[in-house]
Design a protein around this motif. Structure first.
Motif, PDB file in Angstrom:
ATOM      1  N   VAL A 153       0.844  -1.203   0.000  1.00 51.66           N
ATOM      2  CA  VAL A 153       0.000   0.000   0.000  1.00 51.66           C
ATOM      3  C   VAL A 153       0.882   1.257   0.000  1.00 51.66           C
ATOM      4  O   VAL A 153       0.631   2.218  -0.738  1.00 51.66           O
ATOM      5  N   ALA A 154       1.925   1.242   0.829  1.00 52.11           N
ATOM      6  CA  ALA A 154       2.844   2.377   0.882  1.00 52.11           C
ATOM      7  C   ALA A 154       3.520   2.594  -0.465  1.00 52.11           C
ATOM      8  O   ALA A 154       3.674   3.731  -0.928  1.00 52.11           O
ATOM      9  N   ALA A 155       3.920   1.493  -1.120  1.00 51.05           N
ATOM     10  CA  ALA A 155       4.580   1.597  -2.419  1.00 51.05           C
ATOM     11  C   ALA A 155       3.621   2.134  -3.483  1.00 51.05           C
ATOM     12  O   ALA A 155       4.016   2.931  -4.350  1.00 51.05           O
ATOM     13  N   PHE A 156       2.355   1.731  -3.427  1.00 51.50           N
ATOM     14  CA  PHE A 156       1.362   2.236  -4.382  1.00 51.50           C
ATOM     15  C   PHE A 156       1.200   3.746  -4.223  1.00 51.50           C
ATOM     16  O   PHE A 156       1.227   4.489  -5.215  1.00 51.50           O
ATOM     17  N   PHE A 157       1.046   4.203  -2.994  1.00 50.43           N
ATOM     18  CA  PHE A 157       0.868   5.641  -2.757  1.00 50.43           C
ATOM     19  C   PHE A 157       2.136   6.401  -3.111  1.00 50.43           C
ATOM     20  O   PHE A 157       2.083   7.506  -3.659  1.00 50.43           O
ATOM     21  N   ALA A 158       3.303   5.808  -2.817  1.00 47.68           N
ATOM     22  CA  ALA A 158       4.576   6.442  -3.171  1.00 47.68           C
ATOM     23  C   ALA A 158       4.685   6.600  -4.684  1.00 47.68           C
ATOM     24  O   ALA A 158       5.111   7.651  -5.179  1.00 47.68           O
ATOM     25  N   GLY A 159       4.307   5.561  -5.434  1.00 51.95           N
ATOM     26  CA  GLY A 159       4.338   5.641  -6.887  1.00 51.95           C
ATOM     27  C   GLY A 159       3.380   6.683  -7.416  1.00 51.95           C
ATOM     28  O   GLY A 159       3.693   7.409  -8.372  1.00 51.95           O
ATOM     29  N   PHE A 160       2.216   6.805  -6.778  1.00 49.09           N
ATOM     30  CA  PHE A 160       1.216   7.797  -7.173  1.00 49.09           C
ATOM     31  C   PHE A 160       1.761   9.213  -6.996  1.00 49.09           C
ATOM     32  O   PHE A 160       1.728  10.028  -7.927  1.00 49.09           O
ATOM     33  N   VAL A 161       2.274   9.509  -5.814  1.00 52.84           N
ATOM     34  CA  VAL A 161       2.799  10.850  -5.520  1.00 52.84           C
ATOM     35  C   VAL A 161       4.020  11.149  -6.378  1.00 52.84           C
ATOM     36  O   VAL A 161       4.149  12.224  -6.973  1.00 52.84           O
ATOM     37  N   ASP A 162       4.920  10.182  -6.463  1.00 59.57           N
ATOM     38  CA  ASP A 162       6.177  10.400  -7.172  1.00 59.57           C
ATOM     39  C   ASP A 162       5.955  10.658  -8.661  1.00 59.57           C
ATOM     40  O   ASP A 162       6.675  11.443  -9.271  1.00 59.57           O
ATOM     41  N   SER A 163       4.945  10.026  -9.240  1.00 65.07           N
ATOM     42  CA  SER A 163       4.691  10.189 -10.667  1.00 65.07           C
ATOM     43  C   SER A 163       4.195  11.585 -11.004  1.00 65.07           C
ATOM     44  O   SER A 163       4.319  12.037 -12.143  1.00 65.07           O
ATOM     45  N   ILE A 164       3.649  12.292 -10.019  1.00 64.60           N
ATOM     46  CA  ILE A 164       3.105  13.627 -10.272  1.00 64.60           C
ATOM     47  C   ILE A 164       4.137  14.710  -9.972  1.00 64.60           C
ATOM     48  O   ILE A 164       4.427  15.561 -10.815  1.00 64.60           O
ATOM     49  N   VAL A 165       4.706  14.682  -8.780  1.00 65.20           N
ATOM     50  CA  VAL A 165       5.616  15.763  -8.376  1.00 65.20           C
ATOM     51  C   VAL A 165       6.890  15.276  -7.704  1.00 65.20           C
ATOM     52  O   VAL A 165       7.669  16.092  -7.200  1.00 65.20           O
ATOM     53  N   GLY A 166       7.132  13.980  -7.646  1.00 67.67           N
ATOM     54  CA  GLY A 166       8.277  13.485  -6.891  1.00 67.67           C
ATOM     55  C   GLY A 166       7.925  13.378  -5.415  1.00 67.67           C
ATOM     56  O   GLY A 166       6.813  13.698  -5.002  1.00 67.67           O
ATOM     57  N   GLY A 167       8.872  12.921  -4.623  1.00 69.36           N
ATOM     58  CA  GLY A 167       8.637  12.815  -3.188  1.00 69.36           C
ATOM     59  C   GLY A 167       8.085  11.475  -2.744  1.00 69.36           C
ATOM     60  O   GLY A 167       7.626  11.353  -1.609  1.00 69.36           O
ATOM     61  N   GLY A 168       8.126  10.463  -3.625  1.00 69.96           N
ATOM     62  CA  GLY A 168       7.638   9.148  -3.236  1.00 69.96           C
ATOM     63  C   GLY A 168       8.413   8.543  -2.079  1.00 69.96           C
ATOM     64  O   GLY A 168       7.864   7.784  -1.277  1.00 69.96           O
ATOM     65  N   GLY A 169       9.690   8.893  -1.975  1.00 68.27           N
ATOM     66  CA  GLY A 169      10.502   8.399  -0.859  1.00 68.27           C
ATOM     67  C   GLY A 169       9.997   8.871   0.484  1.00 68.27           C
ATOM     68  O   GLY A 169      10.266   8.249   1.515  1.00 68.27           O
ATOM     69  N   LEU A 170       9.246   9.973   0.492  1.00 75.10           N
ATOM     70  CA  LEU A 170       8.632  10.469   1.717  1.00 75.10           C
ATOM     71  C   LEU A 170       7.721   9.420   2.346  1.00 75.10           C
ATOM     72  O   LEU A 170       7.576   9.355   3.568  1.00 75.10           O
ATOM     73  N   VAL A 171       7.106   8.587   1.504  1.00 68.65           N
ATOM     74  CA  VAL A 171       6.212   7.533   1.970  1.00 68.65           C
ATOM     75  C   VAL A 171       6.959   6.214   2.113  1.00 68.65           C
ATOM     76  O   VAL A 171       6.861   5.521   3.126  1.00 68.65           O
ATOM     77  N   GLN A 172       7.738   5.862   1.093  1.00 64.58           N
ATOM     78  CA  GLN A 172       8.312   4.530   0.995  1.00 64.58           C
ATOM     79  C   GLN A 172       9.465   4.288   1.963  1.00 64.58           C
ATOM     80  O   GLN A 172       9.543   3.222   2.592  1.00 64.58           O
TER      81      GLN A 172
END
Length: 253
Positions: free
Chosen positions: A9-28
Motif C-alpha cells: 500500500v505504501a509503495a502504491f501511494f509512493a508511486g502515485f505521488v512520485d509520478s506527479i511531483v516526486g517525493g515518493g521516498g517520503l512515503v516509501q
C-alpha cells in the motif's frame, strides 16, 4: 503477510505521488525503516531505489507520450545526473549526510513560500533559454541534484521540477516530464552502486515495484488529464510534507 500488504500500500501511494511531483521516498523510505528496524540503512535505501525506479520509468514513458521535451538538452542532463548520483551513493556509504539533513527544511520552506506567493508560477510554458546555454544549465542542474539524490535523496523530483519551472520557464507539466527522466537516471545510478555492494532486498523490492507501478499509472493519468494547476497543488502539498518530515528527522529525532 500483513507487513507485506502494508508495504505494498505504501509503495502504491509512493508511486502515485512520485509520478506527479516526486517525493515518493517520503512515503516509501519511512515504511521500510519502520518494518525493518534492524536492517542496515544502506540496504533499505537500496531497496527503495529498486522499488522506485520502475514506477518512475513508467511515469516518464507516459509523460513523454503526451508532453514535448527538448532531447538535446535532456540527454546530457540525464547523463550528468547518472554519474553524479552514482558518486553521491558511493559517498553516503562512507560519510553520513548529517549537516545536509539539518539544512534541508530551510531550503524547502523557501521553495514553498516562493511557489505559494507567485500564483502564476509554472502556469505557462515559456522557455527562457535555448541551444547551448540551456544544455549547459541543464547539465549543472542534473549534476547538482543528481549528487544530492545519491547522497541523501528526499524531494529530488520536487527539486528538479522547481528548478526547471523557476530558471528555465517551463510549466509544471513539462517540468514534471523532464524531472521524471532525470529521476530515472538518478535512481538507476544509485541502484547500480547499492546493488553492486549488496545493499538491495531484491524480492521485497520487486513486490513493492509492482505496487509502485500501479500507483504511477494512476498518478500520471491524473496529472496529464488535469494539467498544470493540479500538478502545482500536488507540488505544494508534497513540499509541505517534506518540510515536516525533514524537520523531524533533522531536529527532533
Amino acid at each position: 503477510m500483513m507487513d507485506m500488504f502494508l508495504l505494498g500500500v505504501a509503495a502504491f501511494f509512493a508511486g502515485f505521488v512520485d509520478s506527479i511531483v516526486g517525493g515518493g521516498g517520503l512515503v516509501q523510505v519511512p515504511a521500510l525503516f519502520s518494518f525493518f528496524p534492524g536492517t542496515p540503512p544502506a540496504t533499505l535505501l537500496g531497496t527503495n531505489k529498486f522499488a522506485g525506479v520502475w514506477g518512475t520509468t513508467v511515469a516518464a514513458r507516459n509523460y513523454l507520450r503526451q508532453v514535448r521535451v527538448r532531447w538535446p538538452m535532456l540527454l546530457p542532463a540525464a547523463l550528468m545526473a547518472f554519474f553524479f548520483s552514482f558518486a553521491g551513493a558511493y559517498l553516503v556509504t562512507h560519510i553520513p549526510p548529517t549537516h545536509l539533513r539539518k539544512a534541508l527544511p530551510f531550503v524547502l520552506v523557501a521553495v514553498a513560500i516562493y511557489t505559494f506567493k507567485k500564483k502564476d508560477f509554472g502556469s505557462a510554458d515559456k522557455p527562457l533559454f535555448s541551444g547551448n546555454k540551456e544544455i549547459f544549465l541543464a547539465m549543472l542542474v542534473g549534476a547538482g541534484i543528481g549528487f544530492y539524490d545519491g547522497f541523501f535523496g528526499p524531494g529530488t523530483g520536487s527539486f528538479f521540477m522547481f528548478l526547471f519551472v523557476r530558471f528555465f520557464g517551463y510549466d509544471f507539466l513539462r517540468a514534471s516530464a523532464v524531472a521524471k527522466v532525470l529521476n530515472v537516471a538518478c535512481n538507476a545510478a544509485a541502484l547500480s552502486w547499492f546493488g553492486f555492494s549488496g545493499h538491495v532486498l531484491w524480492m521485497l523490492g520487486g513486490l513493492m515495484a509492482v505496487c509502485g507501478i500501479g500507483g504511477s499509472l494512476l498518478g500520471t493519468h491524473l496529472a496529464i488529464k488535469h494539467g498544470t494547476g493540479f500538478v502545482r497543488k500536488m507540488f505544494l502539498f508534497v513540499v509541505i510534507c517534506l518540510i515536516c518530515k525533514t524537520s523531524y528527522d533533522g531536529f527532533l529525532r
